[in-house]
Design a protein around this motif. Sequence first.
Motif, PDB file in Angstrom:
ATOM      1  N   THR A   1      -6.920   1.855  -6.599  1.00  0.00           N
ATOM      2  CA  THR A   1      -7.004   2.705  -5.868  1.00  0.00           C
ATOM      3  C   THR A   1      -8.782   2.766  -5.691  1.00  0.00           C
ATOM      4  O   THR A   1      -9.406   2.818  -6.538  1.00  0.00           O
ATOM      5  CB  THR A   1      -6.630   4.183  -6.395  1.00  0.00           C
ATOM      6  OG1 THR A   1      -5.437   4.045  -6.892  1.00  0.00           O
ATOM      7  CG2 THR A   1      -6.666   5.367  -5.463  1.00  0.00           C
TER       8      THR A   1
ATOM      9  N   SER B   1     -10.127   7.522  -1.337  1.00  0.00           N
ATOM     10  CA  SER B   1      -9.205   6.718  -0.779  1.00  0.00           C
ATOM     11  C   SER B   1      -7.822   7.575  -1.059  1.00  0.00           C
ATOM     12  O   SER B   1      -7.635   7.882  -2.346  1.00  0.00           O
ATOM     13  CB  SER B   1      -8.842   5.368  -0.917  1.00  0.00           C
ATOM     14  OG  SER B   1      -7.700   4.958  -0.345  1.00  0.00           O
ATOM     15  N   ASP B   2      -6.913   7.900  -0.156  1.00  0.00           N
ATOM     16  CA  ASP B   2      -5.637   8.686  -0.431  1.00  0.00           C
ATOM     17  C   ASP B   2      -4.614   7.641  -0.506  1.00  0.00           C
ATOM     18  O   ASP B   2      -3.361   7.815  -0.249  1.00  0.00           O
ATOM     19  CB  ASP B   2      -5.304   9.716   0.507  1.00  0.00           C
ATOM     20  CG  ASP B   2      -5.431   9.119   1.951  1.00  0.00           C
ATOM     21  OD1 ASP B   2      -4.984   9.907   2.903  1.00  0.00           O
ATOM     22  OD2 ASP B   2      -5.528   7.838   2.225  1.00  0.00           O
ATOM     23  N   SER B   3      -4.858   6.339  -0.594  1.00  0.00           N
ATOM     24  CA  SER B   3      -3.915   5.163  -0.914  1.00  0.00           C
ATOM     25  C   SER B   3      -4.271   4.223  -2.035  1.00  0.00           C
ATOM     26  O   SER B   3      -5.157   4.283  -2.381  1.00  0.00           O
ATOM     27  CB  SER B   3      -3.531   4.455   0.510  1.00  0.00           C
ATOM     28  OG  SER B   3      -4.761   3.672   0.580  1.00  0.00           O
ATOM     29  N   SER B   4      -3.138   3.700  -2.415  1.00  0.00           N
ATOM     30  CA  SER B   4      -3.465   2.532  -3.820  1.00  0.00           C
ATOM     31  C   SER B   4      -2.576   1.366  -3.226  1.00  0.00           C
ATOM     32  O   SER B   4      -1.770   1.405  -2.411  1.00  0.00           O
ATOM     33  CB  SER B   4      -2.453   3.112  -4.979  1.00  0.00           C
ATOM     34  OG  SER B   4      -3.049   4.422  -5.215  1.00  0.00           O
ATOM     35  N   THR B   5      -3.268   0.173  -3.712  1.00  0.00           N
ATOM     36  CA  THR B   5      -2.500  -1.050  -3.481  1.00  0.00           C
ATOM     37  C   THR B   5      -1.937  -1.302  -4.602  1.00  0.00           C
ATOM     38  O   THR B   5      -2.650  -1.418  -5.711  1.00  0.00           O
ATOM     39  CB  THR B   5      -3.755  -1.929  -3.057  1.00  0.00           C
ATOM     40  OG1 THR B   5      -4.402  -1.552  -1.725  1.00  0.00           O
ATOM     41  CG2 THR B   5      -2.991  -3.461  -2.549  1.00  0.00           C
TER      42      THR B   5
ATOM     43  N   VAL C   1       0.753  -1.068   0.092  1.00  0.00           N
ATOM     44  CA  VAL C   1       0.176   0.090  -0.091  1.00  0.00           C
ATOM     45  C   VAL C   1       0.850   1.182  -0.041  1.00  0.00           C
ATOM     46  O   VAL C   1       1.750   1.485   0.825  1.00  0.00           O
ATOM     47  CB  VAL C   1      -1.052  -0.023   1.173  1.00  0.00           C
ATOM     48  CG1 VAL C   1      -1.697   1.291   1.092  1.00  0.00           C
ATOM     49  CG2 VAL C   1      -1.833  -1.197   1.114  1.00  0.00           C
ATOM     50  N   THR C   2       0.551   1.903  -0.830  1.00  0.00           N
ATOM     51  CA  THR C   2       1.393   3.585  -0.970  1.00  0.00           C
ATOM     52  C   THR C   2       0.471   4.651  -1.170  1.00  0.00           C
ATOM     53  O   THR C   2      -0.839   4.401  -1.521  1.00  0.00           O
ATOM     54  CB  THR C   2       2.396   3.432  -2.178  1.00  0.00           C
ATOM     55  OG1 THR C   2       1.400   3.380  -3.381  1.00  0.00           O
ATOM     56  CG2 THR C   2       3.044   2.023  -2.474  1.00  0.00           C
ATOM     57  N   PRO C   3       1.093   5.749  -0.716  1.00  0.00           N
ATOM     58  CA  PRO C   3       0.042   6.906  -1.030  1.00  0.00           C
ATOM     59  C   PRO C   3      -0.252   7.118  -2.605  1.00  0.00           C
ATOM     60  O   PRO C   3       0.647   6.705  -3.119  1.00  0.00           O
ATOM     61  CB  PRO C   3       0.960   8.203  -0.758  1.00  0.00           C
ATOM     62  CG  PRO C   3       1.873   7.442   0.141  1.00  0.00           C
ATOM     63  CD  PRO C   3       2.120   6.087  -0.259  1.00  0.00           C
ATOM     64  N   SER C   4      -1.604   7.464  -2.802  1.00  0.00           N
ATOM     65  CA  SER C   4      -2.129   7.305  -4.143  1.00  0.00           C
ATOM     66  C   SER C   4      -1.467   8.536  -5.022  1.00  0.00           C
ATOM     67  O   SER C   4      -1.616   8.465  -6.305  1.00  0.00           O
ATOM     68  CB  SER C   4      -3.527   7.396  -4.228  1.00  0.00           C
ATOM     69  OG  SER C   4      -4.205   8.393  -3.373  1.00  0.00           O
TER      70      SER C   4
END
Lengths: 199, 428
Positions: free
Chosen positions: A118, A122-126, A67-70
């Motif tokens: 994403t 949400s402000d994160s992406s997998t 998971v990272t910031p999008s």
Amino acid sequence: MKRKSILIPAFLMMILAQWLLPGKMIWDNEQVLRTGTAYKFKIQPIDPYDPFRGKYIVLDFEANRFVTPSDQNWNRRDAVHVHLGTDDQGFAKILDLSIDPPSANPDYVQAEIARIRTRINSDSSTIRINYPFHTFYMEESKAYDAEVYTRRGRLDSNQVAYALVNVLDGKAVIQDVFINDTPIREFVLEEKKNEASDF
Amino acid sequence: MSMLKELPKLLEAGIITDAVAADIEHYYRQQKKSNSNRLFVAFGILGAILVGLGVILILAHNWDTLPRITKTVIAFLPLLVSQGVCAWALFKKPDSTTWRESGAALLFFAVGSAIALVSQIYNIDGELYEFLFGWLLLCWPIIYVLRSSIASLLFLSGITYYAAESGYWNFPNIEPYWYWIFLALMLPHYYSLFKNQPKSNFLIFHNWMIPLSLTVTLGTVALDNGDLLFWGYMSLFGLFYLIGEKPFFTDQKARNNGFRFIGAIGSICILLFFSFEFYWSELSELDGGIKQFLSGPEVIVTGVLTIVALVLLAQHYNERGDGRIKPFAPVFVLFFITFVIGFFHPIAVVLTNLILLGLGVSTIFQGIKEDHLGILNFGLLIIAALAICRFFDEQLSFVLKGILFLLVGIGFFATNYSMLKNRVHHEA
């Protein structure tokens, strides 16, 4: 005579080239196996067939999502460096992703981004990773059974299947695949013996 | 052999002298020797290919009881042995085609097996096209170092497979540009066969394999304007046909002329496909019209093929004169004109059907003129194929379809009967 004077060096160069490619493949992989760091990657296999290289099982790893910031600009099929660490049970986990090789963490693998998901609002992406080591070759009579036993193992929480992978300078080589710390070939033979005696 | 049995009778009847009989006997015994040499070469190559394939399959079994280092040594054994055979063939038996060709075939598969087995031992991942690329690159020198035609044929098969694997099954991620480079690298050997062994069976195999390979791989050029490649294919088939009409090829048996056969059949297949209305109505309804097709690699390839085909057409016309130009020769030009018209008006479908009909009729006339039943029936088959396509065409009524079939059937009987009757009359 003129043809012979060209022929001998041409023949020797041809032979040298034909030894060089497989020789380099062996050298690079032996370096990783002898001097690399071993990581245990938990797996879930599927069984296909390659006519040139024999029966193999395709390995899908649990530690393939991060998971990272999008706001980071990743794209599908981008090359990426996966920084590796271990969880509290000693299995491999992803610490971070980067475009360039890490300077601090010596253990990393060159991989490829398979998918980016994403969620809305949400402000994160997998990010899902494709590792360069997802095939394990087995003797053809054991490959299908290996797949069956490890699939059964997924339903049994006491059974753990993992691949032991050596990592060095971004390269990775699978040493072996284990089920409950037993090499998969031996596990398959034991299971077959147990089934035969039950019958 | 039956001629040899007839020699005593001919001698007794005084038809030939003892000297002539001895010459005839010597000639036929030489023929028999050369045929058995060719058979030996063929069996040698077949044996080597089967041994090579057998080695790959056995080694793929994966002997997992052996340690890694032992497996690695075994992986190199076929390579070592086959290189030894090639060295023996080159330096001890340089004039033996059997040794050279068998050694080359063995080495070709041994290289593949070494790379494949090392990949298996170390569980090395990779795409099939990457494996094929490495294998082919290492095997290309075998063609020239061993002067091997079987290596050239195997190489041609390999690069075709490589192009299809990367250009079709990995589209659009991989462009098989290397196919064209590999093809260019093997053409000098083909040229040398052409010049030095014009009657060789290997040359005949190349005359089939090269056009087949190009037919399979031309489609890999497609990017965004794949439809334009129909025109490209038509020019390619026109080019093949015109190459096949060169004196070197027309002097040979028809079954040895792969260029002409594939050129003719390919042209007919494309015309039959375009004889249906559905494609033309889609083409004329495109928003961008013809302009959207004027960019991309498809234009360049199609343009080059068309220009080369036009040059050969001009040569064909100059060599033969207006009356003797073959019906298939200008078909690609007619198709080009029809293709352009198709962007503006659906009459292109009618024109395509007329081209096919004209092709069939002119082939029939050619067959009559040359007194060749095969060409005559080929022309009739073209018309029959056209009739069958129209049978499945929903746009035509049953009555019209019935009339078409009747006409074609009557045509078959009438033309064959007429030609056979003329032959009997001439022989009488």
